[in-house]
Design a protein around this motif. Sequence first.
Motif, mmCIF file in Angstrom:
data_model
loop_
_atom_site.group_PDB
_atom_site.id
_atom_site.type_symbol
_atom_site.label_atom_id
_atom_site.label_comp_id
_atom_site.label_asym_id
_atom_site.label_seq_id
_atom_site.Cartn_x
_atom_site.Cartn_y
_atom_site.Cartn_z
ATOM 1 N N ASN A 1 -8.036 2.564 -2.353
ATOM 2 C CA ASN A 1 -7.914 3.377 -1.459
ATOM 3 C C ASN A 1 -8.343 5.108 -2.353
ATOM 4 O O ASN A 1 -7.536 6.338 -2.052
ATOM 5 C CB ASN A 1 -6.973 4.097 -0.784
ATOM 6 C CG ASN A 1 -5.179 4.503 -1.617
ATOM 7 O OD1 ASN A 1 -5.485 4.486 -2.961
ATOM 8 N ND2 ASN A 1 -4.532 3.597 -1.533
ATOM 9 N N LYS B 1 -10.355 9.241 2.145
ATOM 10 C CA LYS B 1 -9.500 9.440 3.259
ATOM 11 C C LYS B 1 -10.220 11.410 4.285
ATOM 12 O O LYS B 1 -9.765 12.184 3.261
ATOM 13 C CB LYS B 1 -8.183 9.303 2.986
ATOM 14 C CG LYS B 1 -7.512 8.134 2.104
ATOM 15 C CD LYS B 1 -8.477 6.887 3.103
ATOM 16 C CE LYS B 1 -7.938 5.375 2.830
ATOM 17 N NZ LYS B 1 -8.255 4.249 3.137
ATOM 18 N N GLY C 1 -4.604 -4.063 1.316
ATOM 19 C CA GLY C 1 -3.767 -2.835 0.750
ATOM 20 C C GLY C 1 -4.137 -2.430 -0.836
ATOM 21 O O GLY C 1 -5.288 -1.836 -0.103
ATOM 22 N N CYS D 1 0.932 -1.206 0.080
ATOM 23 C CA CYS D 1 -0.536 0.273 0.193
ATOM 24 C C CYS D 1 0.833 1.127 -0.225
ATOM 25 O O CYS D 1 1.936 1.163 0.744
ATOM 26 C CB CYS D 1 -1.241 0.559 1.283
ATOM 27 S SG CYS D 1 -2.022 1.348 1.456
ATOM 28 N N LEU E 1 -0.150 4.276 1.264
ATOM 29 C CA LEU E 1 -0.786 4.937 2.194
ATOM 30 C C LEU E 1 -0.689 4.352 3.641
ATOM 31 O O LEU E 1 -0.234 2.961 3.341
ATOM 32 C CB LEU E 1 -2.247 5.178 1.992
ATOM 33 C CG LEU E 1 -2.655 6.340 0.983
ATOM 34 C CD1 LEU E 1 -4.186 6.975 0.695
ATOM 35 C CD2 LEU E 1 -1.858 7.037 1.017
ATOM 36 N N GLU E 2 -0.577 5.528 4.460
ATOM 37 C CA GLU E 2 -0.315 4.584 6.103
ATOM 38 C C GLU E 2 -1.397 5.553 6.810
ATOM 39 O O GLU E 2 -1.423 6.412 7.538
ATOM 40 C CB GLU E 2 0.834 5.496 6.932
ATOM 41 C CG GLU E 2 2.027 5.443 5.955
ATOM 42 C CD GLU E 2 2.434 3.714 6.585
ATOM 43 O OE1 GLU E 2 1.394 3.288 7.597
ATOM 44 O OE2 GLU E 2 3.139 3.062 6.134
ATOM 45 N N CYS E 3 -2.975 4.618 6.632
ATOM 46 C CA CYS E 3 -3.803 5.671 7.255
ATOM 47 C C CYS E 3 -3.569 5.186 8.866
ATOM 48 O O CYS E 3 -3.097 4.059 9.483
ATOM 49 C CB CYS E 3 -5.006 4.438 6.921
ATOM 50 S SG CYS E 3 -5.357 5.063 5.404
ATOM 51 N N TRP F 1 -5.677 4.096 11.079
ATOM 52 C CA TRP F 1 -6.576 3.011 11.879
ATOM 53 C C TRP F 1 -6.852 2.062 11.083
ATOM 54 O O TRP F 1 -7.300 1.786 10.998
ATOM 55 C CB TRP F 1 -8.270 4.133 11.933
ATOM 56 C CG TRP F 1 -8.373 4.705 10.540
ATOM 57 C CD1 TRP F 1 -9.014 5.547 10.535
ATOM 58 C CD2 TRP F 1 -8.729 3.998 9.391
ATOM 59 N NE1 TRP F 1 -9.010 6.453 8.757
ATOM 60 C CE2 TRP F 1 -9.637 5.283 8.879
ATOM 61 C CE3 TRP F 1 -8.626 2.867 8.095
ATOM 62 C CZ2 TRP F 1 -9.349 5.533 7.136
ATOM 63 C CZ3 TRP F 1 -9.040 2.932 7.283
ATOM 64 C CH2 TRP F 1 -9.410 4.081 6.510
ATOM 65 N N CYS F 2 -5.420 2.044 10.017
ATOM 66 C CA CYS F 2 -5.144 0.920 8.644
ATOM 67 C C CYS F 2 -5.719 -0.474 10.281
ATOM 68 O O CYS F 2 -5.115 -0.879 10.556
ATOM 69 C CB CYS F 2 -4.229 0.350 8.380
ATOM 70 S SG CYS F 2 -3.799 -0.803 7.315
ATOM 71 N N THR G 1 -6.111 -3.121 7.920
ATOM 72 C CA THR G 1 -5.246 -4.541 7.294
ATOM 73 C C THR G 1 -3.609 -4.102 6.489
ATOM 74 O O THR G 1 -3.000 -4.226 5.729
ATOM 75 C CB THR G 1 -5.823 -4.304 5.842
ATOM 76 O OG1 THR G 1 -5.508 -3.487 5.461
ATOM 77 C CG2 THR G 1 -6.991 -5.146 5.688
ATOM 78 N N LYS H 1 0.604 -5.128 3.919
ATOM 79 C CA LYS H 1 1.117 -3.803 3.961
ATOM 80 C C LYS H 1 3.015 -4.940 3.783
ATOM 81 O O LYS H 1 3.696 -4.346 3.249
ATOM 82 C CB LYS H 1 1.548 -3.155 4.446
ATOM 83 C CG LYS H 1 0.715 -1.973 4.293
ATOM 84 C CD LYS H 1 0.938 -1.300 5.263
ATOM 85 C CE LYS H 1 -0.411 0.396 5.030
ATOM 86 N NZ LYS H 1 0.138 0.866 6.616
HETATM 87 S S1 SF4 Z 1 -6.191 1.674 5.313
HETATM 88 FE FE1 SF4 Z 1 -6.278 0.711 2.691
HETATM 89 S S2 SF4 Z 1 -5.096 2.947 2.107
HETATM 90 FE FE2 SF4 Z 1 -5.018 2.857 4.668
HETATM 91 S S3 SF4 Z 1 -2.942 1.846 4.871
HETATM 92 FE FE3 SF4 Z 1 -4.724 0.406 4.935
HETATM 93 S S4 SF4 Z 1 -4.510 -1.167 3.801
HETATM 94 FE FE4 SF4 Z 1 -3.157 1.394 2.517
#
Ligand code: SF4
Length: 218
Positions: free
Chosen positions: A104, A123, A77, A36, A38-40, A42-43, A45, A49
Amino acid sequence: MTYDDKNLKITEIFFSIQGETRFIGYPCIFIRTAGCNLECNWCDTEYAKEPGKQMEIEDIIKTVSNFPADLVMITGGEPLCQKQTPYLINELLEKSYKIILETNGSFPLVEIPNEVYKAVDVKCPGSGEEESFLKKNLERISENDELNFVLLNRQDYDWACSFIKNNNIKKNVNISFTPAYNILKPKQLAEWLIEDGLSEIRLSLQLHKIIWGDRRGV
Ligand code: SF4
């Protein structure tokens, strides 16, 4: 396309129930790609990564064909991190699978065929990635597709409402608000939506998490 280009990094392929989108509740095959951009904050999953397993597209399709469904979700991801993903999509479409692409929102959707149901995240500030959405993508999203906002708090809710108001989103695009799991209470979000009378927005709860909790492979 060369032989090497027909490989994708995959985290997992599994068969479960579709937990979101307008296909919620239907049996569905999931292809979770690895990686992925991004670095959300609250990710949910993080494990996607990891580098994942390199698989040939032919083997991915063979694995998919072992499951008794014709609905496939390609998720991550972030599936569009890998340039071969549109190729996988086309191969699956040729085999008459219905495809949901969960993305995303930060990669162009221009290569994604219209037959694919696109579930596109926008987002919000609570994710820390609110600058990531590619606004050009709004031109590629039709009434067959979905924009999804995961909300952490009231600030995210207000931000999402303003985004919808200010961005000329095509009529009939499915819009859903999802409360961040175990952070924003669904009841609270439901009350805000009712108070504001936002009839074009669907409250979306993640069915798979209600059934199995926050586990991978479901
Ligand atoms: S929530 Fe989705 S877009 Fe955001 S960091 Fe996690 S895998 Fe990536």
